[in-house]
Design a protein around this motif. Structure first.
Motif, PDB file in Angstrom:
ATOM      1  N   THR A 581     -23.399  13.301   7.219  1.00  0.00           N
ATOM      2  CA  THR A 581     -24.161  12.065   7.402  1.00  0.00           C
ATOM      3  C   THR A 581     -23.181  11.028   7.952  1.00  0.00           C
ATOM      4  N   GLY A 582     -23.697   9.895   8.398  1.00  0.00           N
ATOM      5  CA  GLY A 582     -22.807   8.855   8.909  1.00  0.00           C
ATOM      6  C   GLY A 582     -21.791   8.404   7.873  1.00  0.00           C
ATOM      7  N   THR A 583     -22.242   8.264   6.627  1.00  0.00           N
ATOM      8  CA  THR A 583     -21.354   7.787   5.565  1.00  0.00           C
ATOM      9  C   THR A 583     -20.277   8.809   5.229  1.00  0.00           C
ATOM     10  N   SER A 584     -20.666  10.088   5.104  1.00  0.00           N
ATOM     11  CA  SER A 584     -19.661  11.106   4.774  1.00  0.00           C
ATOM     12  C   SER A 584     -18.717  11.333   5.956  1.00  0.00           C
ATOM     13  N   PHE A 585     -19.202  11.134   7.193  1.00  0.00           N
ATOM     14  CA  PHE A 585     -18.339  11.251   8.371  1.00  0.00           C
ATOM     15  C   PHE A 585     -17.257  10.170   8.340  1.00  0.00           C
ATOM     16  N   ILE A 586     -17.669   8.930   8.024  1.00  0.00           N
ATOM     17  CA  ILE A 586     -16.698   7.829   7.894  1.00  0.00           C
ATOM     18  C   ILE A 586     -15.705   8.138   6.772  1.00  0.00           C
ATOM     19  N   GLN A 587     -16.208   8.700   5.681  1.00  0.00           N
ATOM     20  CA  GLN A 587     -15.355   9.007   4.517  1.00  0.00           C
ATOM     21  C   GLN A 587     -14.230   9.975   4.891  1.00  0.00           C
ATOM     22  N   THR A 588     -14.530  10.955   5.760  1.00  0.00           N
ATOM     23  CA  THR A 588     -13.492  11.923   6.143  1.00  0.00           C
ATOM     24  C   THR A 588     -12.378  11.277   6.967  1.00  0.00           C
ATOM     25  N   LEU A 589     -12.623  10.074   7.506  1.00  0.00           N
ATOM     26  CA  LEU A 589     -11.619   9.399   8.329  1.00  0.00           C
ATOM     27  C   LEU A 589     -10.786   8.402   7.527  1.00  0.00           C
ATOM     28  N   GLU A 590     -11.062   8.301   6.230  1.00  0.00           N
ATOM     29  CA  GLU A 590     -10.379   7.304   5.404  1.00  0.00           C
ATOM     30  C   GLU A 590      -8.937   7.696   5.097  1.00  0.00           C
ATOM     31  N   THR A 591      -8.085   6.684   5.044  1.00  0.00           N
ATOM     32  CA  THR A 591      -6.719   6.822   4.517  1.00  0.00           C
ATOM     33  C   THR A 591      -6.440   5.582   3.683  1.00  0.00           C
ATOM     34  N   GLN A 592      -6.230   5.755   2.411  1.00  0.00           N
ATOM     35  CA  GLN A 592      -5.979   4.611   1.529  1.00  0.00           C
ATOM     36  C   GLN A 592      -4.532   4.137   1.679  1.00  0.00           C
ATOM     37  N   LEU A 593      -4.368   2.846   1.821  1.00  0.00           N
ATOM     38  CA  LEU A 593      -3.038   2.244   1.877  1.00  0.00           C
ATOM     39  C   LEU A 593      -2.661   1.859   0.456  1.00  0.00           C
ATOM     40  N   GLU A 594      -1.713   2.586  -0.123  1.00  0.00           N
ATOM     41  CA  GLU A 594      -1.376   2.360  -1.531  1.00  0.00           C
ATOM     42  C   GLU A 594      -0.244   1.347  -1.659  1.00  0.00           C
ATOM     43  N   ALA A 595      -0.320   0.553  -2.719  1.00  0.00           N
ATOM     44  CA  ALA A 595       0.699  -0.468  -2.966  1.00  0.00           C
ATOM     45  C   ALA A 595       2.035   0.197  -3.276  1.00  0.00           C
ATOM     46  N   PRO A 596       3.144  -0.347  -2.770  1.00  0.00           N
ATOM     47  CA  PRO A 596       4.455   0.254  -3.053  1.00  0.00           C
ATOM     48  C   PRO A 596       4.813   0.121  -4.529  1.00  0.00           C
ATOM     49  N   ILE A 597       5.580   1.090  -5.023  1.00  0.00           N
ATOM     50  CA  ILE A 597       6.033   1.058  -6.431  1.00  0.00           C
ATOM     51  C   ILE A 597       7.425   0.443  -6.465  1.00  0.00           C
ATOM     52  N   PHE A 598       7.554  -0.689  -7.184  1.00  0.00           N
ATOM     53  CA  PHE A 598       8.865  -1.372  -7.271  1.00  0.00           C
ATOM     54  C   PHE A 598       9.548  -0.985  -8.569  1.00  0.00           C
TER      55      PHE A 598
END
Length: 598
Positions: A581-598
Motif C-alpha cells: 500500500t502507499g503507507t507500507s511503501f513509504i515505511q520501507t523507505l524509512e531510516t530513523q536518525l538516532e540521537a548520539p550517545i554521549f
C-alpha cells in the motif's frame, strides 16, 4: 488453499507450490530425529502457504518458535532447524542463540543445529557465521522457493524491501531472485514466447533471465507453454499509482487493516456476536477466491459492496424459504443436499457484513474524508504546483507521518516535481511537526524519486490526456473503466498493459519514451517439439504481468476487471515482488536518525 483450486486456471500455480513443498519436506526428512523449527518471522506466513503446520508435524516437527534475541525456551529435541532469509541480522541472532545454549549447557540431550536459507544461501552470511564461531556447529541447506501463491492468479515473492534495495541501496539481489523466480516458473509452466518490459529494473531482470536460460540450455522446459506473453514492469516507471487511497473492497481492507499472505487479523468481538469492545483479541480471517462471495466482491468499489451484500442476503433468505415449499420426499432430499452450501454461504455473508461494517466505520471518519478530498484535488490537477494549506492543516492535527508524506509525494509526482520554494516549505513542515529524526527518511523519499524538485516539464499532464488517467464521472456500481479502483484515477502501469493488448505499444511509442527507463519487446525460442502446440482458437490468451518493486490490490483488481470484460480475450496472471500500500511503501523507505550517545 488446495492444489486443485490453485490449478483452476490455465497456469498451474498449484504445481509450483507442490515443488516448493516437496523441496522443504525433502530437507526435513534428511534430518533424522525430532525437530524444532525456529522461523525468521517474515517467512512464517509465506512458508505457511507452502506447507501447513499439520503437514510439518507429519515430518517429526514438534515445536515452532520465532527467531529472536531472547534465545529459545528449554526444549528436548534432536535437532533445531533455523529457517531464515539470508541477512546478517539473522545470522547474528542465530550465533547468539547457539552460544547462549552452549553456555547454558543445553537440555542434556545432544542437539544438532541446522540452517535453511530461503531462497538461497549467501557467502556473506556464511562468513558471518564463521566469524561468530558457530558455522562448524551448523548444517547448511538452501530452499529455492521464490514465488508464493496468494491465489490461483496471484503470485508474490514476499520481498517487502525490494524497491528500497535496488533503488536506494543499489543491491540487485531482489532482481536476481525475480529472474530466478521466472526461470523456475517456466520450468513448470513452459517457455513464455513473447516478453515485453518497461523500466531499468525490468530490462535488468530480463537480461538475467536470458543468461540463466542459456546456462541451463540442456534443461529447457519441455512443457507446453501455458503463458503466451510476459510483461515486466518496473515500479519506478509509475510511483504515483501506489499512493492514492485504494477504494476497492480488498484494497481498503489492506489499507486499513493489512492483508498478509491471504488473511487479515480483525477484532474478534465483531464476529462473535458479543459487544466486549475492550477484549483486544484478534481473529484471523482468510481471504481468497475459494470463498465464492469474496471472489465476487473483492474487486468492487466499496460503494458497490453494500448493495451486493444486500442482494446476496435476499437470495440466501429465499433459498431457506424453499424448505416450506418442499412437499415430496424428493424435494426434501434435494433441499437437504443443498443445505451445507447454503449454510456456508450464510456464514460467509455474516463474515463479510462484519468486515464491511469495520471498513465503513473507518472511512466515515473525518480524517479519511479529508484525505480523499486532498488526494482528489491533487489528481484533478488543480493547484497541483502550489503549497497546499490543507496539507499543513493535516500536519497540525497530528496526521500520521507516513500518510502525510504519501500526499506530498502524490503532489510532487502529479506536478512533475515541486517548485524549490514549495519543496523547502514542505520539508520544514515535516521536520517541525514530526521531528528531525525523520530527516534521513525525507532524503530517502527524494532519492527514491517520490518527492523531487520541478524540472520545468509537465509530464503528468501529457500522460493524463494520452492515457486517459483521470475520469471525472465514474459509475462505481457498474464501472466501465479501471479508474473505478480509485474512483477517479486509472493506475498507469495497468493502462500500459491495457494498451499493449489494444492497440499495441507501437502506437504509444512517444508515451513510452516520456516515461523513465527503456522499453523493450523480445521473443524466447520455444523448443522445436512444442512449437505446434499452441492454444486453441477458443481459448483466451494468457498474459503474465510481473511487477518489480511491488503492486497494490487496486492494480490487481484493475487487471482482473480488464480480464472480466465481455470483449476481453485475455486472462491475466499477476506476479509481484510484494503486494503493498502507499503507507507500507513509504515505511520501507524509512531510516530513523538516532540521537548520539554521549
Amino acid at each position: 488453499m488446495s492444489r486443485a483450486h490453485l490449478n483452476n486456471g490455465r497456469v498451474k500455480v498449484g504445481d509450483l507450490r507442490e515443488l516448493g513443498r516437496q523441496d522443504l519436506l525433502r530437507i526435513l526428512d534428511s534430518i533424522a530425529g525430532t525437530k524444532v523449527l525456529v522461523w525468521d518471522e517474515c517467512l512464517t506466513g509465506p512458508i505457511g502457504l507452502i506447507a501447513e503446520y499439520s503437514v510439518l508435524k507429519e515430518h517429526d516437527v514438534t515445536k515452532m518458535f520465532p527467531l529472536g534475541d531472547g534465545g529459545m525456551p528449554s526444549l528436548k529435541s534432536d535437532n533445531v532447524v533455523y529457517i531464515i532469509r539470508p541477512t546478517v541480522e539473522n545470522c547474528d541472532t542465530i550465533a547468539a542463540n547457539i552460544r547462549g545454549e552452549e553456555r547454558r549447557g543445553g537440555s542434556g540431550l545432544k542437539t544438532d543445529y541446522h540452517v535453511i536459507f530461503v531462497p538461497k544461501k549467501s557467502l556473506f552470511c556464511e562468513k558471518r557465521l564463521k566469524e561468530a564461531g558457530v558455522f562448524g556447529s551448523l548444517s547448511v541447506y538452501e530452499l529455492p522457493i521464490y514465488l508464493y501463491p496468494l491465489d490461483s492468479d496471484l503470485l508474490s515473492m514476499e520481498l517487502s524491501d525490494s524497491y528500497r534495495e535496488f533503488c536506494l541501496e543499489g543491491d540487485p539481489t531482489s532482481i536476481h531472485h525475480a529472474a530466478k523466480a521466472l526461470t523456475q516458473l517456466q520450468m513448470i509452466c513452459g517457455t513464455i514466447p513473447r516478453v515485453y518490459g518497461k523500466g531499468s529494473a525490468a530490462a535488468q531482470l530480463f537480461d538475467l533471465m536470458v543468461r540463466m536460460r542459456k546456462e541451463r540450455a540442456e534443461h529447457d522446459s519441455m512443457v507446453k507453454p501455458q503463458i503466451d506473453s510476459l510483461v515486466i514492469l518496473d515500479r519506478s516507471v509509475d510511483l504515483l499509482s501506489i499512493l492514492p487511497t485504494q477504494l476497492t473492497y480488498e484494497g481498503l481492507i489492506d489499507e486499513l487493516f493489512g492483508i498478509s499472505q491471504g488473511s487479515v487479523r480483525l477484532p474478534a468481538e465483531k464476529f462473535s456476536g458479543q459487544n466486549n469492545e475492550n477484549s483486544g483479541d484478534l481473529k484471523q480471517v482468510p481471504l481468497s477466491s475459494t470463498e465464492e462471495l469474496y471472489q465476487e466482491i473483492r474487486g468492487l468499489n466499496f460503494n458497490a459492496v453494500g448493495p451486493s451484500l444486500s442482494r446476496k442476503a435476499r437470495n440466501i433468505s429465499a433459498q431457506f424459504q424453499e424448505r416450506h415449499e418442499a412437499k415430496t420426499v424428493r424435494e426434501m432430499k434435494e433441499f437437504v443436499e443443498k443445505l451445507p452450501s447454503m449454510q456456508a454461504a450464510k456464514l460467509s455473508l455474516g463474515t463479510h457484513t462484519s468486515i464491511a461494517e469495520l471498513v465503513k466505520g473507518k472511512i466515515d471518519s473525518e480524517e479519511f474524508l479529508e484525505t480523499l478530498e486532498v488526494e482528489q484535488e491533487i489528481l484533478s490537477y488543480v493547484n497541483s504546483d502550489r503549497y497546499l494549506e490543507a496539507v499543513e492543516d493535516l500536519a497540525c492535527k497530528e496526521y500520521p507521518f507516513r500518510k502525510l508524506l504519501r500526499i506530498i509525494a502524490m503532489q510532487s509526482l502529479v506536478s512533475s516535481g515541486l517548485k524549490p520554494k514549495v519543496l523547502e516549505m514542505y520539508k520544514r513542515l515535516v521536520l517541525q511537526a514530526y521531528g528531525y529524526q525523520h530527516l534521513l527518511t525525507f532524503e530517502n523519499i527524494e532519492k527514491a524519486g517520490l518527492i523531487t524538485p520541478n524540472n520545468g516539464q509537465k509530464t503528468f499532464g501529457t500522460l493524463r490526456k494520452r492515457l486517459n488517467l483521470i475520469s471525472d464521472v465514474i459509475d462505481e456500481q457498474n464501472p466501465t473503466d479501471i479508474a473505478y479502483v480509485h474512483s477517479v484515477y486509472a493506475p498507469l502501469l495497468v493502462r500500459l498493459v491495457q494498451q499493449l493488448e489494444k492497440p499495441g505499444w507501437r502506437n504509444i511509442r512517444e508515451i513510452l519514451d516520456i516515461l523513465p527507463g527503456p522499453s523493450f519487446e523480445d521473443t524466447q525460442q520455444v523448443p522445436s517439439a512444442l512449437r505446434n502446440s499452441s492454444r486453441s482458437n477458443d481459448q483466451n490468451k494468457v498474459v503474465m504481468v510481473m511487477f518489480v518493486g511491488g503492486c497494490t490490490m487496486a492494480e490487481i483488481a484493475a487487471l482482473r476487471f480488464l480480464a472480466s470484460q465481455e470483449e476481453s480475450s485475455v486472462e491475466y496472471v499477476i506476479a509481484t515482488t510484494n503486494v503493498t500500500t502507499g503507507t507500507s511503501f513509504i515505511q520501507t523507505l524509512e531510516t530513523q536518525l538516532e540521537a548520539p550517545i554521549f
